[in-house]
Write a protein that holds these residues in place. Structure first.
Motif, PDB file in Angstrom:
ATOM      1  N   LEU A   1      35.430  33.854  49.258  1.00  0.00           N
ATOM      2  CA  LEU A   1      34.152  34.270  49.345  1.00  0.00           C
ATOM      3  C   LEU A   1      33.285  33.671  50.379  1.00  0.00           C
ATOM      4  N   HIS A   2      33.369  32.365  50.424  1.00  0.00           N
ATOM      5  CA  HIS A   2      32.556  31.693  51.336  1.00  0.00           C
ATOM      6  C   HIS A   2      33.207  31.898  53.172  1.00  0.00           C
ATOM      7  N   ARG A   3      34.336  31.860  53.132  1.00  0.00           N
ATOM      8  CA  ARG A   3      34.738  32.309  54.397  1.00  0.00           C
ATOM      9  C   ARG A   3      34.746  33.679  54.917  1.00  0.00           C
ATOM     10  N   LEU A   4      34.946  34.803  53.805  1.00  0.00           N
ATOM     11  CA  LEU A   4      35.082  36.150  54.324  1.00  0.00           C
ATOM     12  C   LEU A   4      34.150  36.867  53.451  1.00  0.00           C
ATOM     13  N   GLY A   5      33.515  36.478  52.634  1.00  0.00           N
ATOM     14  CA  GLY A   5      32.545  37.140  51.924  1.00  0.00           C
ATOM     15  C   GLY A   5      33.037  38.211  50.692  1.00  0.00           C
ATOM     16  N   GLU A   6      34.444  38.118  50.645  1.00  0.00           N
ATOM     17  CA  GLU A   6      35.260  38.929  49.720  1.00  0.00           C
ATOM     18  C   GLU A   6      36.494  38.223  49.185  1.00  0.00           C
ATOM     19  N   ALA A   7      37.071  38.661  48.163  1.00  0.00           N
ATOM     20  CA  ALA A   7      38.472  38.082  47.778  1.00  0.00           C
ATOM     21  C   ALA A   7      39.216  39.128  46.803  1.00  0.00           C
ATOM     22  N   PHE A   8      40.158  39.101  46.769  1.00  0.00           N
ATOM     23  CA  PHE A   8      41.123  39.911  46.012  1.00  0.00           C
ATOM     24  C   PHE A   8      42.157  39.441  45.047  1.00  0.00           C
ATOM     25  N   ILE A   9      42.208  39.591  43.871  1.00  0.00           N
ATOM     26  CA  ILE A   9      43.379  38.834  43.233  1.00  0.00           C
ATOM     27  C   ILE A   9      43.954  39.708  42.068  1.00  0.00           C
ATOM     28  N   PRO A  10      45.264  39.727  41.958  1.00  0.00           N
ATOM     29  CA  PRO A  10      46.147  40.707  41.147  1.00  0.00           C
ATOM     30  C   PRO A  10      46.164  40.249  39.827  1.00  0.00           C
ATOM     31  N   ASP A  11      46.712  40.982  38.854  1.00  0.00           N
ATOM     32  CA  ASP A  11      47.132  40.546  37.466  1.00  0.00           C
ATOM     33  C   ASP A  11      47.502  38.914  37.406  1.00  0.00           C
ATOM     34  N   LEU A  12      47.194  38.104  36.492  1.00  0.00           N
ATOM     35  CA  LEU A  12      47.689  36.691  36.761  1.00  0.00           C
ATOM     36  C   LEU A  12      48.752  36.522  35.554  1.00  0.00           C
ATOM     37  N   GLY A  13      49.830  35.761  35.847  1.00  0.00           N
ATOM     38  CA  GLY A  13      50.791  35.431  34.857  1.00  0.00           C
ATOM     39  C   GLY A  13      50.709  33.736  34.300  1.00  0.00           C
ATOM     40  N   GLY A  14      51.624  33.271  34.503  1.00  0.00           N
ATOM     41  CA  GLY A  14      52.002  31.804  34.343  1.00  0.00           C
ATOM     42  C   GLY A  14      52.749  31.246  33.141  1.00  0.00           C
ATOM     43  N   CYS A  15      53.187  30.343  32.754  1.00  0.00           N
ATOM     44  CA  CYS A  15      53.607  29.850  31.504  1.00  0.00           C
ATOM     45  C   CYS A  15      53.253  30.587  30.184  1.00  0.00           C
ATOM     46  N   ARG A  16      54.129  31.226  29.476  1.00  0.00           N
ATOM     47  CA  ARG A  16      53.482  31.566  28.189  1.00  0.00           C
ATOM     48  C   ARG A  16      53.259  30.871  26.956  1.00  0.00           C
ATOM     49  N   ILE A  17      52.345  29.817  27.157  1.00  0.00           N
ATOM     50  CA  ILE A  17      52.182  28.560  26.180  1.00  0.00           C
ATOM     51  C   ILE A  17      50.978  28.998  25.449  1.00  0.00           C
ATOM     52  N   GLY A  18      50.302  30.158  25.496  1.00  0.00           N
ATOM     53  CA  GLY A  18      48.958  30.225  24.847  1.00  0.00           C
ATOM     54  C   GLY A  18      47.980  30.977  25.868  1.00  0.00           C
ATOM     55  N   ASP A  19      46.670  31.225  25.208  1.00  0.00           N
ATOM     56  CA  ASP A  19      45.582  31.872  25.974  1.00  0.00           C
ATOM     57  C   ASP A  19      45.112  31.197  27.054  1.00  0.00           C
ATOM     58  N   ARG A  20      45.134  31.919  28.347  1.00  0.00           N
ATOM     59  CA  ARG A  20      44.773  31.345  29.346  1.00  0.00           C
ATOM     60  C   ARG A  20      43.720  32.603  30.168  1.00  0.00           C
ATOM     61  N   PRO A  21      42.726  32.981  29.644  1.00  0.00           N
ATOM     62  CA  PRO A  21      41.991  34.046  30.095  1.00  0.00           C
ATOM     63  C   PRO A  21      41.496  33.816  31.434  1.00  0.00           C
ATOM     64  N   ILE A  22      41.111  34.733  32.159  1.00  0.00           N
ATOM     65  CA  ILE A  22      40.411  34.718  33.470  1.00  0.00           C
ATOM     66  C   ILE A  22      39.025  35.010  33.358  1.00  0.00           C
ATOM     67  N   ASP A  23      38.603  35.419  32.131  1.00  0.00           N
ATOM     68  CA  ASP A  23      37.156  35.771  31.935  1.00  0.00           C
ATOM     69  C   ASP A  23      35.944  34.862  32.370  1.00  0.00           C
ATOM     70  N   TYR A  24      36.609  33.640  31.710  1.00  0.00           N
ATOM     71  CA  TYR A  24      35.540  32.517  32.064  1.00  0.00           C
ATOM     72  C   TYR A  24      35.448  32.264  33.630  1.00  0.00           C
ATOM     73  N   HIS A  25      36.588  32.221  34.315  1.00  0.00           N
ATOM     74  CA  HIS A  25      36.513  32.213  35.775  1.00  0.00           C
ATOM     75  C   HIS A  25      35.692  33.130  36.397  1.00  0.00           C
ATOM     76  N   LEU A  26      35.759  34.439  35.939  1.00  0.00           N
ATOM     77  CA  LEU A  26      34.933  35.674  36.395  1.00  0.00           C
ATOM     78  C   LEU A  26      33.421  35.238  36.221  1.00  0.00           C
ATOM     79  N   GLU A  27      33.064  34.740  35.131  1.00  0.00           N
ATOM     80  CA  GLU A  27      31.868  34.412  34.684  1.00  0.00           C
ATOM     81  C   GLU A  27      31.223  33.512  35.601  1.00  0.00           C
ATOM     82  N   VAL A  28      31.987  32.283  35.782  1.00  0.00           N
ATOM     83  CA  VAL A  28      31.438  31.284  36.468  1.00  0.00           C
ATOM     84  C   VAL A  28      31.067  32.016  37.922  1.00  0.00           C
ATOM     85  N   LEU A  29      32.117  32.979  38.550  1.00  0.00           N
ATOM     86  CA  LEU A  29      32.093  33.233  39.886  1.00  0.00           C
ATOM     87  C   LEU A  29      30.759  34.103  39.762  1.00  0.00           C
TER      88      LEU A  29
END
Length: 456
Positions: A124-152
């Motif tokens: 966002l700083h360099r280009l003014g925009e960003a794209f991300i796909p659906d996210l995965g990771g180890c299946r060890i519990g809830d790792r929601p990205i909603d808070y990341h989005l709220e921070v942004l």
């Protein structure tokens, strides 16, 4: 092919692992010396930080793991030139020609990794925009990205959820913000740091994570020109600057890998010198290791972990954020606790579904029960949410060989340890997942004298 198997094969092939399956003949103590490189949880974020610089960065002590390959691929599809440096484990990252990337390219390189969310602030700083796909990771519990989005959003980003992923823009630039985390999340703290350093104004982050990897990321950002103050009570203040340069940095050692090999030494009655491990970052683990009955010797270039003889002792452990006992340490240590005489309790307070790996241990002869209640410590945020997050381990138990399927990164390494200590032969499949965070673990097993063969 199920997703875990596919991920394992992809992870393994990314680092030259010739097979997805290993057959282990247990009962042989691991003895010898292995060397660590930089921490997975720091190196991948340091690579992302290079986007923020106007000049190239040099990152040293980079491990050859598949998570690094994933981030390298993501950087390259965004126009960052990544080249090998002059020494082993050195990367030179040149962000001069950063550009937007297509969803499909990002998705193809990200695989199951959640790292793309941390690209957002820098892009966002360099280009003014960003794209991300659906996210995965180890299946060890809830790792929601909603808070990341709220921070942004707090920084002024506009977030648009699309069928293919998430698009963000910052038409008016990003502004400093006041952020309070409900839990000291490492990922959310990294998100704030990587976004705030170039935001206009001052950012105050309350409830921040203060893990050594976070502090090393702050060291990197300060080298680049950032102004960051770590105050008391988990408060971090960041004064945004107009410009950042590249950095030259040697990454902090991987304390999670160090603890894993220490647990392997204890469980197999072995003796392993972990080159590169340092006492300060291992302080809490070392105390518990000693209480269980393990021994260690601190040297300038590493730590020797060994079983000194005699019975291992049961302990009560409650995982926590730093400076507490790390969640990534409990899974390998649980295998050693199956050999302790008496009842041990492990209360997991960081990830609510991290005990899936014990099913294989029970099949191998361990006496482990998992409970929904908060056992052995204070009530935690999972206590009323119906998650089985406390384990009771009754020992000593003699494990026997079995066919095991690796469920996640740390659980997978724990299964390797269990197979190494068991009577008879075990076949461990999906071992490619382990290559996400353990550099050359097959070669290290060879160095330590493990008795195994890779399946074709």
């Amino acid at each position: 092919m199920n997703t875990l198997v596919e991920d394992a094969k992809n992870h393994g092939s990314a680092v030259g692992l010739p097979s997805d399956k290993v057959t282990i003949r247990g009962g042989k103590p691991l003895r010898g010396r292995i060397e660590l490189k930089g921490a997975k949880n720091l190196v991948t974020k340091a690579m992302v930080a290079a986007i923020l610089g106007d000049t190239p960065s040099v990152l040293k002590n980079v491990p050859n793991i598949s998570d690094v390959r994933v981030v390298r691929g993501l950087l390259e599809v965004h126009g960052v030139v990544v080249e090998e440096g002059v020494e082993e484990g050195e990367l030179v990252l040149d962000p001069k020609n950063v550009e937007s990337a297509h969803f499909a390219d990002i998705d193809a390189h990200a695989g199951s990794s959640r790292i793309p969310i941390l690209f957002c602030g820098p892009l966002l700083h360099r280009l003014g925009e960003a794209f991300i796909p659906d996210l995965g990771g180890c299946r060890i519990g809830d790792r929601p990205i909603d808070y990341h989005l709220e921070v942004l959003r707090n920084f002024g980003a506009k977030v648009e959820k699309l069928p293919s992923g998430i698009r963000m823009s910052a038409p008016n630039g990003l502004k400093g913000a006041k952020v309070s985390l409900p839990y000291p999340s490492v990922g959310a703290t990294e998100q704030v740091l990587l976004t705030a350093v170039r935001a206009d104004g001052i950012t105050e982050l309350a409830g921040a994570a203060i893990e050594p990897e976070i502090m090393d990321l702050i060291n990197i950002l300060q080298k680049m020109g950032a102004i960051i103050t770590v105050e008391t009570d988990r408060v971090i203040r960041i004064e945004g600057v107009d410009k950042l340069d590249g950095y030259t940095h040697r990454a902090l050692f991987d304390r999670n890998e160090a603890a894993s090999w220490a647990a392997a030494a204890l469980a197999t009655d072995g003796d392993i010198f972990v080159g590169g491990a340092q006492q300060a970052e291992m302080l809490t683990f070392l105390n518990v290791f000693r209480k269980v009955g393990g021994a260690f010797e601190i040297a300038e270039d590493g730590i020797r972990f060994y079983h000194p003889g005699g019975e291992l002792k049961p302990v009560i452990i409650e995982t926590d954020v730093h400076p507490g006992f790390m969640t990534d340490w409990q899974q390998p240590l649980v295998v050693a606790l199956t050999k302790a005489k008496g009842v041990s309790i492990v209360h997991e307070t960081v990830y609510e579904q991290r005990f899936g790996f014990v099913d294989a241990l029970v099949e191998m002869g361990a006496s482990i029960e998992v409970h929904k209640e908060c056992l052995g410590g204070r009530p935690c945020r999972f206590g009323q949410r119906n998650f089985k997050h406390s384990a009771v381990i009754q020992g000593p138990s003699q494990l026997h060989g079995a066919d095991i399927e690796v469920p996640d990164l740390r659980g997978g390494f724990s299964h390797l340890i269990a197979a190494l200590t068991a009577e008879g032969t075990s076949t461990v499949s999906n071992v490619g997942i382990i290559a996400r965070g353990y550099e050359n673990f097959i070669t290290k097993l060879e160095l330590l004298g493990a008795d195994f063969v890779l399946e074709g």
